[in-house]
Write a protein that holds these residues in place. Sequence first.
Motif, PDB file in Angstrom:
ATOM      1  N   PRO A 182       0.805  -1.232   0.000  1.00  0.00           N
ATOM      2  CA  PRO A 182       0.000   0.000   0.000  1.00  0.00           C
ATOM      3  C   PRO A 182       0.837   1.281   0.000  1.00  0.00           C
ATOM      4  O   PRO A 182       0.478   2.267  -0.646  1.00  0.00           O
ATOM      5  N   LYS A 186       0.973   4.174  -2.847  1.00  0.00           N
ATOM      6  CA  LYS A 186       0.729   5.576  -2.480  1.00  0.00           C
ATOM      7  C   LYS A 186       1.875   6.471  -2.950  1.00  0.00           C
ATOM      8  O   LYS A 186       1.659   7.630  -3.350  1.00  0.00           O
ATOM      9  N   GLU A 196      -4.923   0.131  -7.098  1.00  0.00           N
ATOM     10  CA  GLU A 196      -5.674   0.216  -5.841  1.00  0.00           C
ATOM     11  C   GLU A 196      -6.890  -0.699  -5.878  1.00  0.00           C
ATOM     12  O   GLU A 196      -7.184  -1.398  -4.904  1.00  0.00           O
ATOM     13  N   PRO A 262      -8.482   2.027   0.172  1.00  0.00           N
ATOM     14  CA  PRO A 262      -7.557   2.481  -0.863  1.00  0.00           C
ATOM     15  C   PRO A 262      -6.270   3.028  -0.264  1.00  0.00           C
ATOM     16  O   PRO A 262      -6.319   3.763   0.738  1.00  0.00           O
ATOM     17  N   SER A 264      -4.482   5.386  -1.106  1.00  0.00           N
ATOM     18  CA  SER A 264      -4.452   6.853  -1.100  1.00  0.00           C
ATOM     19  C   SER A 264      -5.117   7.447   0.143  1.00  0.00           C
ATOM     20  O   SER A 264      -4.869   8.601   0.505  1.00  0.00           O
TER      21      SER A 264
END
Length: 312
Positions: A182, A186, A196, A262, A264
């Motif tokens: 992750p 990002k 994602e 997600p 982000s």
Amino acid sequence: MSLINGSLPEEFILLGFSDRPWLELPLFIVLLVTYPLAMMGNITIILVSRLDPRLHSPMYFFLTNLSFLDMCYTTSIVPQMLFNLGSSRKTISYMGCAVQLYFFHIMGGTECLLLALMSFDRYVAICRPLHYTLIMNQRLCILLVSTVWLCGLTYAVSEATVTLQLPLCGRNTLDHLVCEIPVLIKTACGEKEANELTLSVVCIFVLAVPLCLILASYASIGRAVLNIKSSEGRKKAFGTCSSHLIVVFLFYGPAISMYLQPPSSITRDQPKFMALFYGVVTPTLNPFIYTLRNKDVKGALGNLVRRIYSLK
């Protein structure tokens, strides 16, 4: 900054808690204590499970695999964490990051599925006791564990490979303690919505589906335990299952909060604390949870200690 093939950095800078330098020494000391504890605890579980004939059952075969997984899991990140926390050079080579990414997620993905397999074993033992030895025979246990390892390997290799192909646009700073999917997503630049979405979908099958199967198994187990007339039988079933449930929630809770959203939307410090929890705390606590709450393991451990002292 040096680049590999003009686009990939030769190394990553792992920021960790560099904005909170006062945290680094306490964290270094905690890791220095918990890592040997995790290794010794899991090695002990493996030894007593293999050396005591009373523990030669499917449940302890799966527990041995869990202990081996935990040893590999914590080893994939803690030595590098200790090196970075204990020095001013907080870097990891690109190749080192890639290797860590693969191993960390192979172990994590496999553990998710193995915990579901262990709950199935408990379901058969408590809800189908007369057919337990017939269903959970040695051949099936080896096949199930092999399948779990293969699925974990497939998940990690596919996700990590796709993540490593994302463009970084010269960025080589990761706001994390380790290399994790992750955080790399990002950090990447350009279009990454597909990555994602793919990660979320894959993690539904690796995290959410096994967790639902675990909860369904324990719902059936709970009903069966309430129907056991012997209080001793109920106590033993509860002791065995409660140990596994504690391990499940310790592992799945942080993993779900990290992977089922997600990348982000992940906050700055969330990956650091979650990685410490499921990569360090859980592997350290697992042996103690299974030992302290399991009379058979405590008995086998006592026998092992007596045998060691009798040899002196």
